[in-house]
Design an enzyme around this catalytic site. Sequence first.
Site, PDB file in Angstrom:
ATOM      1  CG  ASP A   1      -2.307   0.077   1.022  1.00  0.00           C
ATOM      2  OD1 ASP A   1      -2.675   0.044  -0.149  1.00  0.00           O
ATOM      3  OD2 ASP A   1      -3.079   0.172   1.997  1.00  0.00           O
TER       4      ASP A   1
ATOM      5  CB  CYS B   1     -19.222 -12.239  -8.294  1.00  0.00           C
ATOM      6  SG  CYS B   1     -18.093 -11.469  -7.115  1.00  0.00           S
TER       7      CYS B   1
ATOM      8  CB  CYS C   1     -21.184  -6.809  -1.710  1.00  0.00           C
ATOM      9  SG  CYS C   1     -20.967  -7.080  -3.464  1.00  0.00           S
TER      10      CYS C   1
ATOM     11  CB  CYS D   1     -23.212  -0.999  -0.057  1.00  0.00           C
ATOM     12  SG  CYS D   1     -22.406   0.609   0.177  1.00  0.00           S
TER      13      CYS D   1
ATOM     14  CB  CYS E   1     -16.819   4.165   0.402  1.00  0.00           C
ATOM     15  SG  CYS E   1     -16.206   2.723   1.274  1.00  0.00           S
TER      16      CYS E   1
HETATM   17  S1  SF4 Z   1     -21.211 -10.560  -1.974  1.00  0.00           S
HETATM   18 FE1  SF4 Z   1     -20.414  -9.325  -3.658  1.00  0.00          FE
HETATM   19  S2  SF4 Z   1     -18.255  -9.869  -3.780  1.00  0.00           S
HETATM   20 FE2  SF4 Z   1     -19.270 -11.480  -2.598  1.00  0.00          FE
HETATM   21  S3  SF4 Z   1     -19.830 -13.061  -4.097  1.00  0.00           S
HETATM   22 FE3  SF4 Z   1     -21.593 -11.693  -3.848  1.00  0.00          FE
HETATM   23  S4  SF4 Z   1     -21.313 -10.188  -5.505  1.00  0.00           S
HETATM   24 FE4  SF4 Z   1     -19.339 -11.188  -5.227  1.00  0.00          FE
HETATM   25  S1  SF4 Z   2     -19.713   1.718   2.525  1.00  0.00           S
HETATM   26 FE1  SF4 Z   2     -17.867   1.012   1.453  1.00  0.00          FE
HETATM   27  S2  SF4 Z   2     -16.992  -0.587   2.774  1.00  0.00           S
HETATM   28 FE2  SF4 Z   2     -19.118  -0.221   3.466  1.00  0.00          FE
HETATM   29  S3  SF4 Z   2     -20.377  -1.693   2.412  1.00  0.00           S
HETATM   30 FE3  SF4 Z   2     -20.335   0.122   1.134  1.00  0.00          FE
HETATM   31  S4  SF4 Z   2     -18.628  -0.139  -0.289  1.00  0.00           S
HETATM   32 FE4  SF4 Z   2     -18.380  -1.632   1.356  1.00  0.00          FE
END
Ligand code: SF4
Ligand code: SF4
Length: 316
Positions: A133, A188, A194, A198, A214
């Site tokens: 990083d 995926c 996800c 979010c 984010c």
């Molecule tokens: S949660 Fe998001 S990153 Fe994980 S398998 Fe499902 S689509 Fe892919």
């Molecule tokens: S805010 Fe950022 S770290 Fe949190 S779930 Fe959304 S993309 Fe992921």
Amino acid sequence: MNKEQADIQAKIKAEAIRLGFSDCGFSTIEPLSQEKTFLLTWLKQSYHADLQYMANNIDKREHADLLVEEAKSVISLSLNYYKGDISYEFGQAKISKYALGRDYHKVVKKKLKALFQYIEILLPHFKGRYFVDSAPVMDKVWAVKSGLGWMGKNGNIIHPKRGSFFFIGEIISNLEVESYHDEIQNYCGTCRRCIEACPTQAIVSNAVIDARRCISYQTIENKGSIPNNIVPLLNDYIFGCDICQDVCPWNNKVAISSEIEFGTLDVSKLNYRDYLKMNEEEFNTLFEGSPVKRAGYLKIQNTVKQILSHRNENLD
Ligand code: SF4
Ligand code: SF4
């Protein structure tokens, strides 16, 4: 792959695992032209917020051999930091899992240095540099090319057995390699967990994250105040955010990290008032060596105050 090359790569990988890395893979240097286009599009949309460094050294990000002279390959390493899920009580201030221990920059760098020195002894003409990083390196792209996982829709590298709770580091060097792993297929599929989980809709499309939305960016990198429309969506995170990784099915059965420097910090009993009452010295002592300390006392205090103000709680 010729036998001599295969033996060298196997020895390097064995040493990496002995040093505590979770995985190690190799890829040959090539221009990352497609990824550069992807990055430029991301920047053009201002998804990088005020992470101005992301717009610097684009040529080095595309051509790793501009960063390290005579570079021929990337050795990508991963290090699991998952120490189990923390059970916070409802309404308690949360900190992202990765920060509950010693700063990964230090832990990963120490291991990279040891691996680098091992290779220097193994191969007298070995030359290169190691990074975690810390330079304009497209580390996730190289991790995918080296077979450490696939790029998930949440922007994290995911391994079918190791999930995504791991750090990435790399050695860029003049080592001639042949691909040790095949790239791992993207699993995926049709999953959108996800994206749907979010809270701020920061995942705007596959692996495209708008940092301005984010929680991780807002609670760590944003040096100013968190925008008023984001504060109610922080889900009690005062540093980082694990939501898009916690809901990922590939993280259901990941092994617990054996790294003793991680998971050393227990903040599960601290509530907002505890943070509010903390003075700078107490904060620095509690978070000594952790990435939370790098965000700083004032940033965490400010976030706590913004959350409490939003709830109309007094700040005394
Ligand atoms: S949660 Fe998001 S990153 Fe994980 S398998 Fe499902 S689509 Fe892919
Ligand atoms: S805010 Fe950022 S770290 Fe949190 S779930 Fe959304 S993309 Fe992921």
